[in-house]
Scaffold this motif. Structure first.
Motif, short mmCIF file in Angstrom:
data_model
loop_
_atom_site.label_atom_id
_atom_site.label_comp_id
_atom_site.label_asym_id
_atom_site.label_seq_id
_atom_site.Cartn_x
_atom_site.Cartn_y
_atom_site.Cartn_z
N VAL A 1 -35.35 112.12 -22.07
CA VAL A 1 -35.11 112.66 -23.44
C VAL A 1 -33.61 112.31 -23.54
N GLY A 2 -32.53 112.26 -22.68
CA GLY A 2 -31.37 111.56 -22.68
C GLY A 2 -30.37 112.71 -22.86
N ALA A 3 -30.85 113.90 -22.39
CA ALA A 3 -29.85 115.01 -22.20
C ALA A 3 -30.62 116.07 -21.60
N SER A 4 -29.95 117.17 -21.16
CA SER A 4 -30.33 118.36 -20.58
C SER A 4 -29.39 119.33 -20.60
N PHE A 5 -30.05 120.65 -20.31
CA PHE A 5 -29.07 121.82 -20.25
C PHE A 5 -28.21 121.60 -19.00
N LEU A 6 -28.48 120.93 -18.07
CA LEU A 6 -27.52 120.84 -16.62
C LEU A 6 -26.35 120.13 -17.24
N ASP A 7 -26.28 119.39 -18.40
CA ASP A 7 -25.18 119.06 -18.66
C ASP A 7 -23.86 119.83 -19.35
N LEU A 8 -24.54 120.93 -19.52
CA LEU A 8 -23.46 122.32 -20.09
C LEU A 8 -22.78 122.70 -18.59
N GLN A 9 -21.78 121.95 -18.49
CA GLN A 9 -20.85 122.41 -17.48
C GLN A 9 -19.26 121.89 -17.67
N ASN A 10 -18.53 122.50 -17.10
CA ASN A 10 -17.06 122.14 -17.33
C ASN A 10 -16.90 120.87 -16.83
N THR A 11 -16.90 119.99 -17.51
CA THR A 11 -16.53 118.54 -17.24
C THR A 11 -15.23 118.20 -16.64
N ASP B 1 -20.00 117.26 -25.80
CA ASP B 1 -20.94 117.21 -26.95
C ASP B 1 -21.92 118.56 -26.71
N LEU B 2 -21.72 119.52 -27.45
CA LEU B 2 -22.93 120.65 -27.16
C LEU B 2 -24.14 120.48 -27.70
N ALA B 3 -24.13 119.56 -28.66
CA ALA B 3 -25.47 119.66 -29.59
C ALA B 3 -26.80 119.10 -28.80
N PRO B 4 -26.58 117.83 -28.08
CA PRO B 4 -27.82 117.22 -27.47
C PRO B 4 -28.26 118.05 -26.36
N PRO B 5 -27.44 118.70 -25.25
CA PRO B 5 -28.16 119.57 -24.27
C PRO B 5 -28.51 120.95 -24.88
N LEU B 6 -27.95 121.31 -25.98
CA LEU B 6 -28.54 122.65 -26.67
C LEU B 6 -29.83 122.27 -27.07
N TYR B 7 -30.06 121.05 -27.83
CA TYR B 7 -31.40 120.84 -28.41
C TYR B 7 -32.37 120.36 -27.35
N SER B 8 -31.91 119.88 -26.05
CA SER B 8 -32.79 119.45 -25.24
C SER B 8 -33.55 120.89 -24.31
N ALA C 1 -35.50 122.41 -25.33
CA ALA C 1 -36.94 122.10 -25.64
C ALA C 1 -37.69 121.50 -24.59
N THR C 2 -37.16 120.69 -23.89
CA THR C 2 -37.74 119.79 -22.78
C THR C 2 -37.23 120.31 -21.29
N SER C 3 -35.93 120.51 -21.24
CA SER C 3 -35.67 120.69 -19.83
C SER C 3 -35.77 122.21 -19.35
N ILE C 4 -36.31 123.02 -20.27
CA ILE C 4 -36.42 124.55 -19.94
C ILE C 4 -38.17 124.34 -20.58
N GLY C 5 -38.65 123.94 -21.64
CA GLY C 5 -39.79 124.13 -22.12
C GLY C 5 -40.91 123.42 -21.59
N TYR C 6 -40.45 122.14 -20.50
CA TYR C 6 -41.54 121.32 -20.24
C TYR C 6 -42.79 122.15 -19.36
N VAL C 7 -42.42 123.47 -18.89
CA VAL C 7 -43.24 124.20 -18.21
C VAL C 7 -44.62 124.35 -18.99
N PHE C 8 -44.52 124.51 -20.23
CA PHE C 8 -45.53 124.96 -21.02
C PHE C 8 -46.64 124.06 -21.32
N PRO C 9 -46.40 122.77 -21.43
CA PRO C 9 -47.42 121.60 -21.33
C PRO C 9 -48.01 121.44 -20.09
N VAL C 10 -47.18 121.58 -19.06
CA VAL C 10 -47.90 121.35 -17.56
C VAL C 10 -48.82 122.55 -17.46
N LEU C 11 -48.27 123.84 -18.01
CA LEU C 11 -49.43 124.89 -17.49
C LEU C 11 -50.69 124.78 -18.32
#
Length: 277
Positions: free
Chosen positions: A227-237, A63-70, A72-82
């Motif tokens: 969050v319940g999803a991550s871009f790391l889920d985008l792998q060939n299952t 299912d591509l939608a959840p990891p793609l939408y995530s 926002a957090t799995s990559i973007g989390y560095v911004f609120p930390v900074l």
């Protein structure tokens, strides 16, 4: 209590007189739109066969939608930390910490004001990050005729948890800024850990059942669990080469709070109590 609200108001005033907040927001949105849109087109094209993979294989990413939408957090989390780190460490660098403590000598009230401010801005960054990743990710999916799942309740639950995760990352950032009150040093530490150290640790740990169990407690892994999803889920299952082990979303949120509290408490016991000139 009056001092606390005055402190929060002071923090917002200081932030809005600088370019930090909108500069980070602009980079966050542009970065996520480009990354999510580009990779969304790639993975959706591969999954539908519109883009031909090597050896004629048609990989399945699930299912591509959840990891793609995530993104926002799995990559973007560095911004609120900074953001959280810089509104704290920056005061020491520019020596504005002295008038801050003179205006409000209760240091822990100042600290709580910074935490609340960072949490609010973290949530705002979360909303912006979701707007960027969802708009570009959904466009990529619909371009190839895949379901964007925007009418699914689970998708909206993911959005809500993503905003919470980004808010908690703001808290973690303040703690790091307290612990390392040097702008250059805290930026290097955050970028090195979030962009290199933890991703490598998680990648290496995923190949073993034993190490995967420990890696799920890392900060980024805890955030992904919340969050319940991550871009790391985008792998060939279909390959089944990697072990994915996650906490529950509730435990992921608790771990982020623990990380934020831990670095904040350690910082309070060390640098936050030291004399200022």
């Amino acid at each position: 209590m009056i001092g606390f609200f005055a402190g929060v108001g002071s923090e917002f005033t200081k932030i809005f007189t600088t370019r930090l907040w909108w500069s980070l927001a602009l980079v966050l949105v542009l970065y996520l739109m480009a990354l999510t849109g580009g990779l969304g087109l790639l993975f959706a094209g591969l999954q539908t066969g519109a883009i031909h993979a090597r050896h004629g294989l048609v990989p399945s990413f699930g299912d591509l939608a959840p990891p793609l939408y995530s993104f926002a957090t799995s990559i973007g989390y560095v911004f609120p930390v900074l953001f959280g780190a810089l509104i704290t460490a920056g005061e020491w660098g520019y020596q504005t910490i002295t008038p801050t403590f003179l205006a409000n000598p209760h240091r822990y009230t100042v600290l709580w004001a910074k935490i609340v401010t960072a949490v609010v801005f973290g949530a705002a960054y979360g909303a912006l990050a979701l707007a960027a990743s969802v708009s570009s990710g959904a466009a990529a999916l619909t371009h190839y005729g895949l379901n964007a799942e925007l009418g699914d309740h689970a998708t909206w639950h993911l959005f809500g948890r993503a905003v919470i995760a980004m808010a908690l990352w703001g808290f973690v950032g303040v703690g790091l800024g307290v612990l390392v009150p040097n702008q250059a040093a805290v930026i290097v530490i955050i970028l090195a850990f979030t962009q290199f150290v933890e991703p490598l640790l998680r990648l290496g740990a995923a190949f073993s059942v034993e190490t995967a169990g420990a890696a799920k407690f890392l900060p980024g892994a805890s955030s992904d669990a919340l969050v319940g999803a991550s871009f790391l889920d985008l792998q060939n299952t279909a390959e089944g080469a990697m072990v994915v082990d996650q906490l529950s979303w509730q435990h992921g949120g608790v771990m982020l709070v623990i990380y934020g509290a831990a670095v904040t408490v350690i910082g309070c016991l060390t640098t936050w109590r030291r004399d200022v000139s």
